[in-house]
Design an enzyme around this catalytic site. Sequence first.
Site, PDB file in Angstrom:
ATOM      1  N   ASP A   1       6.494   2.751  -8.918  1.00  0.00           N
ATOM      2  CA  ASP A   1       5.867   4.152  -9.838  1.00  0.00           C
ATOM      3  C   ASP A   1       7.304   4.934  -9.160  1.00  0.00           C
ATOM      4  O   ASP A   1       7.083   5.415  -8.162  1.00  0.00           O
ATOM      5  CB  ASP A   1       4.658   4.212  -8.623  1.00  0.00           C
ATOM      6  CG  ASP A   1       3.848   5.660  -8.869  1.00  0.00           C
ATOM      7  OD1 ASP A   1       2.735   6.196  -7.931  1.00  0.00           O
ATOM      8  OD2 ASP A   1       4.335   6.290  -9.786  1.00  0.00           O
TER       9      ASP A   1
ATOM     10  N   GLN B   1       0.912  -1.833   0.015  1.00  0.00           N
ATOM     11  CA  GLN B   1      -0.237   0.145   0.247  1.00  0.00           C
ATOM     12  C   GLN B   1       1.153   1.386  -0.241  1.00  0.00           C
ATOM     13  O   GLN B   1       1.418   1.933   0.857  1.00  0.00           O
ATOM     14  CB  GLN B   1      -0.833  -0.010   1.084  1.00  0.00           C
ATOM     15  CG  GLN B   1      -2.376  -1.051   1.044  1.00  0.00           C
ATOM     16  CD  GLN B   1      -2.724  -1.233   2.566  1.00  0.00           C
ATOM     17  OE1 GLN B   1      -3.735  -0.325   2.585  1.00  0.00           O
ATOM     18  NE2 GLN B   1      -2.864  -2.643   3.325  1.00  0.00           N
ATOM     19  N   PRO B   2       1.551   1.150  -1.140  1.00  0.00           N
ATOM     20  CA  PRO B   2       2.478   3.042  -1.376  1.00  0.00           C
ATOM     21  C   PRO B   2       1.430   3.934  -1.412  1.00  0.00           C
ATOM     22  O   PRO B   2       3.250   4.522  -1.417  1.00  0.00           O
ATOM     23  CB  PRO B   2       3.148   2.941  -2.680  1.00  0.00           C
ATOM     24  CG  PRO B   2       2.597   1.581  -3.313  1.00  0.00           C
ATOM     25  CD  PRO B   2       1.925   0.693  -2.176  1.00  0.00           C
ATOM     26  N   LYS B   3       0.748   4.117  -0.959  1.00  0.00           N
ATOM     27  CA  LYS B   3      -0.124   5.817  -1.101  1.00  0.00           C
ATOM     28  C   LYS B   3      -0.596   5.974   0.064  1.00  0.00           C
ATOM     29  O   LYS B   3      -1.723   6.924   0.094  1.00  0.00           O
ATOM     30  CB  LYS B   3      -0.475   5.795  -2.982  1.00  0.00           C
ATOM     31  CG  LYS B   3      -0.316   5.780  -3.558  1.00  0.00           C
ATOM     32  CD  LYS B   3      -0.544   6.185  -4.641  1.00  0.00           C
ATOM     33  CE  LYS B   3       0.056   5.753  -6.100  1.00  0.00           C
ATOM     34  NZ  LYS B   3       0.151   6.783  -7.448  1.00  0.00           N
ATOM     35  N   ASN B   4      -0.642   5.164   0.742  1.00  0.00           N
ATOM     36  CA  ASN B   4      -1.186   5.222   1.856  1.00  0.00           C
ATOM     37  C   ASN B   4      -0.032   6.252   3.049  1.00  0.00           C
ATOM     38  O   ASN B   4       1.239   5.866   3.525  1.00  0.00           O
ATOM     39  CB  ASN B   4      -1.478   4.204   2.876  1.00  0.00           C
ATOM     40  CG  ASN B   4      -1.706   4.023   4.424  1.00  0.00           C
ATOM     41  OD1 ASN B   4      -1.378   4.600   5.041  1.00  0.00           O
ATOM     42  ND2 ASN B   4      -2.725   3.504   4.670  1.00  0.00           N
TER      43      ASN B   4
END
Lengths: 347, 369
Positions: A147, A113-116
Amino acid sequence: QDTTFLSQEIPPVFLCFRDRKEWADLEPVPQDDGPNPVVKIAYSEKFSDVYDYFRALLKNDERSERAFALTSEAIELNAANYTVWHYRRVLLQALSKDLREEMRYITAIIEEQPKNYQVWHHRRMVVEWLNDPSEELEFIADILSQDAKNYHAWQHRQWVIQEYKLWDDELDFVENLLEEDVRNNSAWNQRHFVISHTSGFSDAMEREIQYCLYQIKKAPNNESAWNYLKGILQPLGLSAQPGLLERVLELKQTHCSPYLLAFLFDCYEDALENSKENVAEEEQQKTLKKALEICQLLAQEDTIRKEYWLFLGRSLKNKHGSSDPSDEPLADDPEPSVPVSEQQEMS
Amino acid sequence: MAEEESQFEEFEQIDFLRDRHVRFFQRTLQVLPERYASLETTRLTIIFFALSGLDVLDALDVIDRNTMIEWIYSLQVLPTEDQVNLSRCGFRGSSHIGIPYSTKGPGVLHPYDSGHVAMTYTGLCSLLILGDDLSRVNKQACLAGLRALQLEDGSFYAVPEGSENDIRFIYCAASICYMLDDWSGMDIQKAIEYIRGSLSYDNGFGQGAGRESHGGWTYCAIASLCLMGRLEEALSQRELDRIRRWCIMRQQSGFQGRPNKPVDTCYSFWVGATLELLDVFQYTNFDKNRSFILSTQDRLVGGFAKWPDSHPDPLHAYLGLCGLSLIGEPSLRKVHPALNITQRAFQHVQQLQQTWRDSTGSCSRHLWG
């Protein structure tokens, strides 16, 4: 008696916390939205069970291994719950948990979950407690390989580098990323970040200009490269750099773009704004004329911003135009009688 | 014949489906499936998107105002009897901590209960949109809670327990102070310094110093300064012109959030509203902007998504509407670009603040004759 069933493998079934005897001492606390809940999320029994016990632990501020284990379950169900993360940090300290293991844990979660926001903040806290940034650059590089523009990753990277003074290899890292994708705006930003905090831009200026022009020749329609070029020259003034205008005018023949044209306009505008006392009025008017020609060109080439370029031309003319009545008016002078916004609504 | 048909199809493709969006927000306000679990702690922001969205659609009549108002007040973190938790007051995002439902004080002491700056901001907005007079808001407690969140560098935490700190929460803080008509909630000068420090070499604003410029953070910066009434004090004319340029370059069809990134519906508001605050939105291309926003409209369930052929969500549904409102879509109410509520709701705020000032005035006249 037939006891063969005892030796058979039974797959583990998730047992609700309310059915586990080690938790029998705790009264679960349900969520209470009152008689008319709004934006109610319909949780499954499993979800409610975990969080009912989380709420119970929280109320008592229990500091225990079972509480710590439950935070992992709660995080798996909702990694965006910042209260769970905060409570987990309280427990990490109260129970003197192994922070290296926590690093492994948070690494796995961020990969998923790299966009948390919460997971990156948690990682930062653990790194601070350990006072050990040694894994960070490699870890962030890995996230960026999935990304290359992940804002959280770049932010964390800047923090680590600045906090622990890890500048040495960063310019190389940036250049590799720009080799992969010269349009990566985050990498261009990082380039500026590194240089401004290390060598600064005075000695490096010529090298940086060269770098920009080289990248522009490879990919002319790249706003990031042009923004960078303008950005590094802006503090001293675009017209202050000797020979630059000529180089850009040369590029205009073969590698034109709206960004190049806008850059030229800005050069001319800078010259008009910062003209020295001894610059003749005639010289000024010549520069103005060139700037206005660029505006016209931009209105044709960068049509989505046509009204803006014409507006810029009018503004520049109002500011620097001479009072000579023989001056040729701009194609769209005077101001249109119907305001632009009305025109757009009517169409 | 075929040509007429395809023209009709094209018209269908770009028409604005008002009723679908009303139903989208109505459903949002009711029940969401478990896959929306990550929104639990921010449910109050979701209410704000739905309520303000319905307001923009001039469809607030479909909801029960009083029900909503009560539920929002149940999220207020009120001071306990002895006021030990004053610096933790404000509004929660939801009931996830497990405090028993209550719309009145005194507050319940709980080791982990505190307000969240974005929830205090959207909570107050939502109450105002619903026509509430904020008489049950403990304003002093909210402001105390807000002061506790500001750091030395001028930025804000979201919660007193600590969190990331950046320009988003400065915007929340400025909005709170603006709505409560009380700037004792923050050190404006320090906030301005942080904002200025976030201005990038390319003339957009990042989330903090050194960070990549971004449409959302640029909105936070400019809107905050406008709410504070300090835009032209904090930024020179030259800087403002450069910021205008950065913003206007974001338009590709709709708007992107950063150079060389894809366009996304929400930036039609973030960047569009910034351009409006800077008086140059009129020079953008309304047709292309509109076409893009409508290409992300979900014709079946309503709402808008970030990109075409993607799932709609409340944030993009709301900001898509706001983006359309900025370009003057008929049937949509005008939006106040800095406070991000309708002009109608904004007028309510102004009237309310006038009554506060009048009553303060009359009090002091009574005291000192």
